[in-house]
Design a protein around this motif. Structure first.
Motif, PDB file in Angstrom:
ATOM      1  N   LYS A 125      -5.532   9.944  -6.137  1.00 29.82           N
ATOM      2  CA  LYS A 125      -4.626   8.890  -6.611  1.00 29.82           C
ATOM      3  C   LYS A 125      -4.760   7.650  -5.728  1.00 29.82           C
ATOM      4  CE  LYS A 125      -1.063  11.865  -8.688  1.00 29.82           C
ATOM      5  NZ  LYS A 125       0.357  12.320  -8.583  1.00 29.82           N
ATOM      6  N   ILE A 126      -4.855   7.879  -4.434  1.00 30.15           N
ATOM      7  CA  ILE A 126      -5.023   6.759  -3.505  1.00 30.15           C
ATOM      8  C   ILE A 126      -6.373   6.090  -3.728  1.00 30.15           C
ATOM      9  CG2 ILE A 126      -5.292   6.145  -1.062  1.00 30.15           C
ATOM     10  CD1 ILE A 126      -3.233   8.313  -0.402  1.00 30.15           C
ATOM     11  N   GLU A 127      -7.411   6.908  -3.917  1.00 25.73           N
ATOM     12  CA  GLU A 127      -8.746   6.347  -4.161  1.00 25.73           C
ATOM     13  C   GLU A 127      -8.770   5.500  -5.429  1.00 25.73           C
ATOM     14  OE1 GLU A 127     -11.328   6.409  -2.026  1.00 25.73           O
ATOM     15  OE2 GLU A 127      -9.783   7.320  -0.778  1.00 25.73           O
ATOM     16  N   HIS A 128      -8.118   5.960  -6.476  1.00 27.08           N
ATOM     17  CA  HIS A 128      -8.116   5.207  -7.740  1.00 27.08           C
ATOM     18  C   HIS A 128      -7.390   3.876  -7.586  1.00 27.08           C
ATOM     19  CE1 HIS A 128      -8.772   9.114 -10.269  1.00 27.08           C
ATOM     20  NE2 HIS A 128      -9.781   8.833  -9.455  1.00 27.08           N
ATOM     21  N   HIS A 129      -6.324   3.874  -6.795  1.00 23.50           N
ATOM     22  CA  HIS A 129      -5.632   2.606  -6.522  1.00 23.50           C
ATOM     23  C   HIS A 129      -6.571   1.648  -5.789  1.00 23.50           C
ATOM     24  CE1 HIS A 129      -2.743  -0.312  -5.036  1.00 23.50           C
ATOM     25  NE2 HIS A 129      -3.174  -0.065  -3.806  1.00 23.50           N
ATOM     26  N   GLU A 130      -7.269   2.164  -4.798  1.00 22.83           N
ATOM     27  CA  GLU A 130      -8.162   1.313  -4.014  1.00 22.83           C
ATOM     28  C   GLU A 130      -9.355   0.832  -4.841  1.00 22.83           C
ATOM     29  OE1 GLU A 130      -7.349   2.949   0.502  1.00 22.83           O
ATOM     30  OE2 GLU A 130      -8.950   3.879  -0.664  1.00 22.83           O
ATOM     31  N   ILE A 131      -9.851   1.693  -5.711  1.00 24.56           N
ATOM     32  CA  ILE A 131     -10.963   1.286  -6.580  1.00 24.56           C
ATOM     33  C   ILE A 131     -10.538   0.117  -7.462  1.00 24.56           C
ATOM     34  CG2 ILE A 131     -12.340   2.004  -8.583  1.00 24.56           C
ATOM     35  CD1 ILE A 131     -12.460   4.808  -7.236  1.00 24.56           C
ATOM     36  N   ALA A 132      -9.331   0.199  -8.012  1.00 28.66           N
ATOM     37  CA  ALA A 132      -8.833  -0.901  -8.852  1.00 28.66           C
ATOM     38  C   ALA A 132      -8.648  -2.167  -8.030  1.00 28.66           C
ATOM     39  CB  ALA A 132      -7.513  -0.496  -9.504  1.00 28.66           C
ATOM     40  N   ALA A 133      -8.092  -2.028  -6.828  1.00 27.67           N
ATOM     41  CA  ALA A 133      -7.835  -3.190  -5.981  1.00 27.67           C
ATOM     42  C   ALA A 133      -9.134  -3.861  -5.539  1.00 27.67           C
ATOM     43  CB  ALA A 133      -7.013  -2.771  -4.761  1.00 27.67           C
ATOM     44  N   TYR A 134     -10.086  -3.065  -5.111  1.00 29.35           N
ATOM     45  CA  TYR A 134     -11.365  -3.634  -4.661  1.00 29.35           C
ATOM     46  C   TYR A 134     -12.159  -4.224  -5.823  1.00 29.35           C
ATOM     47  CZ  TYR A 134     -11.211  -2.193   0.231  1.00 29.35           C
ATOM     48  OH  TYR A 134     -10.881  -2.076   1.556  1.00 29.35           O
ATOM     49  N   GLY A 135     -12.104  -3.566  -6.976  1.00 28.18           N
ATOM     50  CA  GLY A 135     -12.802  -4.100  -8.139  1.00 28.18           C
ATOM     51  C   GLY A 135     -12.297  -5.487  -8.499  1.00 28.18           C
ATOM     52  N   SER A 136     -10.977  -5.660  -8.479  1.00 27.30           N
ATOM     53  CA  SER A 136     -10.385  -6.970  -8.773  1.00 27.30           C
ATOM     54  C   SER A 136     -10.751  -7.993  -7.710  1.00 27.30           C
ATOM     55  CB  SER A 136      -8.860  -6.839  -8.867  1.00 27.30           C
ATOM     56  OG  SER A 136      -8.492  -5.952  -9.905  1.00 27.30           O
ATOM     57  N   ALA A 137     -10.746  -7.555  -6.442  1.00 26.65           N
ATOM     58  CA  ALA A 137     -11.067  -8.466  -5.349  1.00 26.65           C
ATOM     59  C   ALA A 137     -12.519  -8.941  -5.433  1.00 26.65           C
ATOM     60  CB  ALA A 137     -10.805  -7.776  -4.006  1.00 26.65           C
TER      61      ALA A 137
END
Length: 237
Positions: A125-137
């Protein structure tokens, strides 16, 4: 004042300085949230490693903890590359996900494979949040022309994706199957030396082999994994 249609057209043509300035502020704000999340993740990964049952899950969290430390340092390089001082801001999303991981520990038995299965879910769950955040960044960095920042953020994005894949493979390799063999009514623990689940429950002592099969025997403590014999018991292969 330009119409909304003109603003959108100017943005995509690169002629709207006001929009660019707004995106820069959004980008920096996103970086601050990610920076906060990664620093929280370093501590959370240590706690998840300590709570893990198997060496495999523990090592996965410890390895990613070390990788995350490098990601924190890389984010500081990203800030420098765009001429902004590294800073963070509270991210409610990561705080909630860390709380979820702590709840997994509180609601599962120490030494159980169920706990490891839950910790993997919490970690993903944490990884998926970070994947979304980094993808947007990464997208914002490219739009703003921050090529070096985009490159570094993309590197971390790939690391997060790889970690998610590794956790999935770990869960599917043996964790989920063996966790399914644990009986909620039993006092179950995992013996890392014999790579087995050992339970003391309503059916007496029992062993769960790697194939998920549970065997009951009064002298389970005498199990010898070398020749697959339970001393004094009824099962010898």
């Amino acid at each position: 004042m330009a119409s909304l249609g003109s603003q959108i057209a100017n943005f995509f043509s690169g002629d709207d300085n006001n929009t660019q300035e707004g995106l820069h502020g959004l980008f920096v704000n996103e970086l601050k949230g990610i920076y906060y999340a990664e620093k929280q993740a370093v501590d959370a990964l240590g706690e998840q490693a300590d709570a893990s049952t198997t060496d495999e899950v523990r090592n996965a969290f410890l390895q990613h903890q070390e990788e995350t430390r490098g990601q924190v340092a890389r984010l500081e390089d990203v800030f420098r590359s765009i001429g902004v001082e590294a800073d963070d801001k509270t991210c409610a999303a990561i705080d909630g996900l860390v709380d979820d991981a702590q709840e997994v520990v509180s609601m599962t038995d120490s030494g159980s494979l169920t706990r490891d299965a839950g910790l993997i879910i919490a970690g993903q769950k944490i990884e998926h949040h970070e994947i979304a955040a980094y993808g947007s960044a990464v997208t914002l960095a490219k739009v703003l022309g921050y090529s070096e920042a985009a490159r570094m953020l993309q590197q971390t994005l790939e690391e997060e994706k790889n970690t998610d894949v590794k956790l999935t493979k770990l869960a599917e390799s043996f964790i989920n199957q063996r966790a399914a063999s644990e009986n909620d009514n039993d006092n179950t623990s995992y013996n890392s030396d014999s790579n087995q689940i050992v339970s003391q429950g309503q059916y007496g002592n029992s062993v769960v082999d790697p194939d998920g099969t549970r065997y009951s025997d009064s002298s389970v403590a005498g199990y010898n994994s070398t020749n697959d014999t339970i001393s004094g018991g009824s099962r010898t292969l």
